[in-house]
Design a protein around this motif. Structure first.
Motif, PDB file in Angstrom:
ATOM      1  N   ILE A 167      -3.082  -4.293   3.199  1.00 16.25           N
ATOM      2  CA  ILE A 167      -1.957  -4.121   2.285  1.00 16.25           C
ATOM      3  C   ILE A 167      -0.675  -4.531   2.990  1.00 16.25           C
ATOM      4  CG2 ILE A 167      -0.590  -2.498   0.915  1.00 16.25           C
ATOM      5  CD1 ILE A 167      -4.130  -1.580   1.810  1.00 16.25           C
ATOM      6  N   GLY A 168       0.048  -5.483   2.383  1.00 16.65           N
ATOM      7  CA  GLY A 168       1.327  -5.934   2.917  1.00 16.65           C
ATOM      8  C   GLY A 168       2.275  -6.254   1.784  1.00 16.65           C
ATOM      9  N   ASP A 169       3.506  -6.645   2.131  1.00 13.88           N
ATOM     10  CA  ASP A 169       4.519  -6.886   1.094  1.00 13.88           C
ATOM     11  C   ASP A 169       4.970  -8.330   1.021  1.00 13.88           C
ATOM     12  OD1 ASP A 169       5.942  -6.563   3.642  1.00 13.88           O
ATOM     13  OD2 ASP A 169       7.767  -6.588   2.439  1.00 13.88           O
ATOM     14  N   SER A 170       4.325  -9.226   1.775  1.00 15.69           N
ATOM     15  CA  SER A 170       4.748 -10.625   1.828  1.00 15.69           C
ATOM     16  C   SER A 170       3.591 -11.558   1.487  1.00 15.69           C
ATOM     17  CB  SER A 170       5.270 -10.966   3.226  1.00 15.69           C
ATOM     18  OG  SER A 170       5.446 -12.363   3.378  1.00 15.69           O
ATOM     19  N   ILE A 171       3.851 -12.512   0.596  1.00 18.86           N
ATOM     20  CA  ILE A 171       2.860 -13.538   0.294  1.00 18.86           C
ATOM     21  C   ILE A 171       2.596 -14.391   1.528  1.00 18.86           C
ATOM     22  CG2 ILE A 171       2.399 -15.637  -1.036  1.00 18.86           C
ATOM     23  CD1 ILE A 171       2.043 -13.242  -2.737  1.00 18.86           C
ATOM     24  N   LYS A 172       3.659 -14.868   2.151  1.00 17.83           N
ATOM     25  CA  LYS A 172       3.528 -15.804   3.270  1.00 17.83           C
ATOM     26  C   LYS A 172       2.967 -15.136   4.516  1.00 17.83           C
ATOM     27  CE  LYS A 172       6.226 -18.956   6.201  1.00 17.83           C
ATOM     28  NZ  LYS A 172       7.564 -19.544   6.459  1.00 17.83           N
ATOM     29  N   LEU A 173       3.493 -13.972   4.864  1.00 15.21           N
ATOM     30  CA  LEU A 173       3.121 -13.335   6.127  1.00 15.21           C
ATOM     31  C   LEU A 173       1.838 -12.530   6.030  1.00 15.21           C
ATOM     32  CD1 LEU A 173       6.607 -12.007   7.335  1.00 15.21           C
ATOM     33  CD2 LEU A 173       5.480 -14.148   7.936  1.00 15.21           C
ATOM     34  N   ASP A 174       1.561 -11.980   4.868  1.00 15.44           N
ATOM     35  CA  ASP A 174       0.448 -11.042   4.728  1.00 15.44           C
ATOM     36  C   ASP A 174      -0.720 -11.590   3.909  1.00 15.44           C
ATOM     37  OD1 ASP A 174       1.800  -8.946   6.148  1.00 15.44           O
ATOM     38  OD2 ASP A 174       3.013  -8.581   4.363  1.00 15.44           O
ATOM     39  N   ILE A 175      -0.464 -11.852   2.646  1.00 16.43           N
ATOM     40  CA  ILE A 175      -1.557 -12.160   1.722  1.00 16.43           C
ATOM     41  C   ILE A 175      -2.229 -13.490   2.043  1.00 16.43           C
ATOM     42  CG2 ILE A 175      -2.204 -12.439  -0.683  1.00 16.43           C
ATOM     43  CD1 ILE A 175      -1.214  -9.620   0.179  1.00 16.43           C
ATOM     44  N   ILE A 188       1.914  -5.015  -2.016  1.00 24.58           N
ATOM     45  CA  ILE A 188       2.709  -3.900  -2.507  1.00 24.58           C
ATOM     46  C   ILE A 188       4.055  -4.444  -2.982  1.00 24.58           C
ATOM     47  CG2 ILE A 188       3.441  -3.340  -0.128  1.00 24.58           C
ATOM     48  CD1 ILE A 188       3.048  -0.841  -3.044  1.00 24.58           C
ATOM     49  N   ASP A 189       4.360  -4.216  -4.245  1.00 21.55           N
ATOM     50  CA  ASP A 189       5.528  -4.837  -4.891  1.00 21.55           C
ATOM     51  C   ASP A 189       6.233  -3.789  -5.753  1.00 21.55           C
ATOM     52  OD1 ASP A 189       7.347  -6.671  -5.900  1.00 21.55           O
ATOM     53  OD2 ASP A 189       5.950  -7.502  -7.362  1.00 21.55           O
ATOM     54  N   ARG A 190       6.901  -2.855  -5.100  1.00 21.83           N
ATOM     55  CA  ARG A 190       7.538  -1.734  -5.800  1.00 21.83           C
ATOM     56  C   ARG A 190       8.679  -2.185  -6.710  1.00 21.83           C
ATOM     57  NH1 ARG A 190       6.660  -0.140  -0.468  1.00 21.83           N
ATOM     58  NH2 ARG A 190       5.160   1.567  -0.208  1.00 21.83           N
ATOM     59  N   TYR A 199      -2.487 -10.249  -6.865  1.00 22.99           N
ATOM     60  CA  TYR A 199      -2.702  -9.355  -5.720  1.00 22.99           C
ATOM     61  C   TYR A 199      -1.862  -8.085  -5.801  1.00 22.99           C
ATOM     62  CZ  TYR A 199      -4.776 -13.526  -3.581  1.00 22.99           C
ATOM     63  OH  TYR A 199      -5.553 -14.625  -3.309  1.00 22.99           O
ATOM     64  N   LYS A 200      -0.907  -8.032  -6.720  1.00 22.60           N
ATOM     65  CA  LYS A 200       0.131  -7.015  -6.661  1.00 22.60           C
ATOM     66  C   LYS A 200      -0.354  -5.634  -7.093  1.00 22.60           C
ATOM     67  CE  LYS A 200       3.450  -6.917  -9.878  1.00 22.60           C
ATOM     68  NZ  LYS A 200       4.211  -6.034  -9.512  1.00 22.60           N
ATOM     69  N   ILE A 201       0.221  -4.645  -6.403  1.00 16.62           N
ATOM     70  CA  ILE A 201       0.175  -3.254  -6.828  1.00 16.62           C
ATOM     71  C   ILE A 201       1.605  -2.743  -6.757  1.00 16.62           C
ATOM     72  CG2 ILE A 201      -2.211  -2.778  -6.167  1.00 16.62           C
ATOM     73  CD1 ILE A 201      -1.140  -1.529  -3.582  1.00 16.62           C
ATOM     74  N   GLU A 206      -2.260   3.062  -5.979  1.00 16.92           N
ATOM     75  CA  GLU A 206      -3.209   2.205  -6.680  1.00 16.92           C
ATOM     76  C   GLU A 206      -4.332   1.691  -5.777  1.00 16.92           C
ATOM     77  OE1 GLU A 206      -1.316  -0.829  -9.113  1.00 16.92           O
ATOM     78  OE2 GLU A 206       0.542   0.328  -9.074  1.00 16.92           O
ATOM     79  N   ILE A 207      -4.208   1.930  -4.478  1.00 17.58           N
ATOM     80  CA  ILE A 207      -5.227   1.420  -3.541  1.00 17.58           C
ATOM     81  C   ILE A 207      -6.602   1.961  -3.876  1.00 17.58           C
ATOM     82  CG2 ILE A 207      -5.991   1.489  -1.137  1.00 17.58           C
ATOM     83  CD1 ILE A 207      -3.049   1.470  -0.308  1.00 17.58           C
ATOM     84  N   SER A 208      -6.663   3.202  -4.346  1.00 14.10           N
ATOM     85  CA  SER A 208      -7.957   3.836  -4.598  1.00 14.10           C
ATOM     86  C   SER A 208      -8.807   3.044  -5.591  1.00 14.10           C
ATOM     87  CB  SER A 208      -7.753   5.260  -5.116  1.00 14.10           C
ATOM     88  OG  SER A 208      -6.955   5.259  -6.284  1.00 14.10           O
ATOM     89  N   LYS A 209      -8.162   2.277  -6.463  1.00 13.94           N
ATOM     90  CA  LYS A 209      -8.902   1.465  -7.431  1.00 13.94           C
ATOM     91  C   LYS A 209      -9.631   0.307  -6.784  1.00 13.94           C
ATOM     92  CE  LYS A 209      -5.197   2.197 -10.842  1.00 13.94           C
ATOM     93  NZ  LYS A 209      -4.164   1.482 -11.653  1.00 13.94           N
ATOM     94  N   HIS A 210      -9.242  -0.031  -5.552  1.00 16.11           N
ATOM     95  CA  HIS A 210      -9.777  -1.233  -4.903  1.00 16.11           C
ATOM     96  C   HIS A 210     -10.721  -0.909  -3.743  1.00 16.11           C
ATOM     97  CE1 HIS A 210      -6.890  -3.839  -7.066  1.00 16.11           C
ATOM     98  NE2 HIS A 210      -6.111  -2.792  -6.991  1.00 16.11           N
ATOM     99  N   LEU A 211     -11.053   0.356  -3.583  1.00 15.63           N
ATOM    100  CA  LEU A 211     -11.945   0.742  -2.481  1.00 15.63           C
ATOM    101  C   LEU A 211     -13.404   0.736  -2.944  1.00 15.63           C
ATOM    102  CD1 LEU A 211      -9.912   3.694  -0.938  1.00 15.63           C
ATOM    103  CD2 LEU A 211     -10.009   1.313  -0.180  1.00 15.63           C
TER     104      LEU A 211
END
Length: 211
Positions: A167-175, A188-190, A199-201, A206-211
């Motif tokens: 889980i990260g907040d950047s398309i370029k650096l994380d996803i 994560i996109d609050r 990819y956004k939550i 919301e992570i629990s939905k993806h485990l």
């Protein structure tokens, strides 16, 4: 099946909520008025394309803030840049409200971050010893968005990419780099910057939905 979760830090579990108000107040003092939403959006976009070093200084922030001013239609000058640096830099970190979800995770989890060696103490201060692994760019000698950074993280924990959620907040650096290795990733996109991203939550809950 997910067996391990990695988190980014800045913008993901820790942030500086007073930053944008401080920047906006400083701009107002110098006769520049921009909307809060525009300021946050353009700061986020700039953060996607400018590399943050492991240890920042006034030279870096004056460069970053100069580019931010240009994006806002403001011609930067030395006095304004010094004021922004004085008022807005090195503000205290705070936990995001939704990080309480971490206490509900029944899996090992750790940190992957472009940061220096002081991060471990910061995390201990905010969360206690809950992270199994804290992997930072300064110590690994490589940084995001290099795919090799994520491969080193996988090597450290001994799990296959398909068994890891990130889980990260950047398309370029994380996803982008994480998914290249086959790591399941969430953005994560609050503030709802990336409305069309698959990819956004909007909350860590919301992570629990993806485990």
């Amino acid at each position: 099946m997910i067996k391990y979760i990695f988190f980014d830090v800045s913008g993901t579990i820790l942030g500086k909520p007073t930053l944008f108000k401080k920047i906006n107040d400083t701009l107002n003092e110098y006769g520049h008025f921009v909307s809060f939403d525009e300021l946050k959006h353009k700061h986020k976009l700039l953060s996607e394309v400018i590399h943050f070093p492991d240890r920042t200084d006034s030279v870096f922030y004056n460069h970053f803030n100069g580019e931010l001013l240009r994006l806002l239609g403001i011609v930067p000058n030395e006095e304004l840049l010094e004021a922004i640096f004085k008022n807005c830099t090195y503000l205290p970190w705070e936990k995001f409200d939704d990080v309480d979800f971490l206490t509900k995770i029944d899996l090992p989890f750790g940190i992957i971050s472009n940061f220096n060696s002081t991060l471990k103490d910061k995390l201990l201060q905010f969360f206690g010893p809950i992270f199994q692994d804290v992997l930072v760019s300064e110590e690994l000698g490589i940084a995001k968005p290099k795919v090799e950074f994520y491969q080193k993280a996988l090597d450290c924990i001994g799990y296959h990419a398909s068994e890891v959620l990130y889980i990260g907040d950047s398309i370029k650096l994380d996803i982008e780099p994480a998914t290249q290795l086959g790591i399941k990733s969430l953005l994560i996109d609050r503030d709802n910057f990336y409305q069309q991203s698959t990819y956004k939550i909007n909350s860590l809950n919301e992570i629990s939905k993806h485990l």
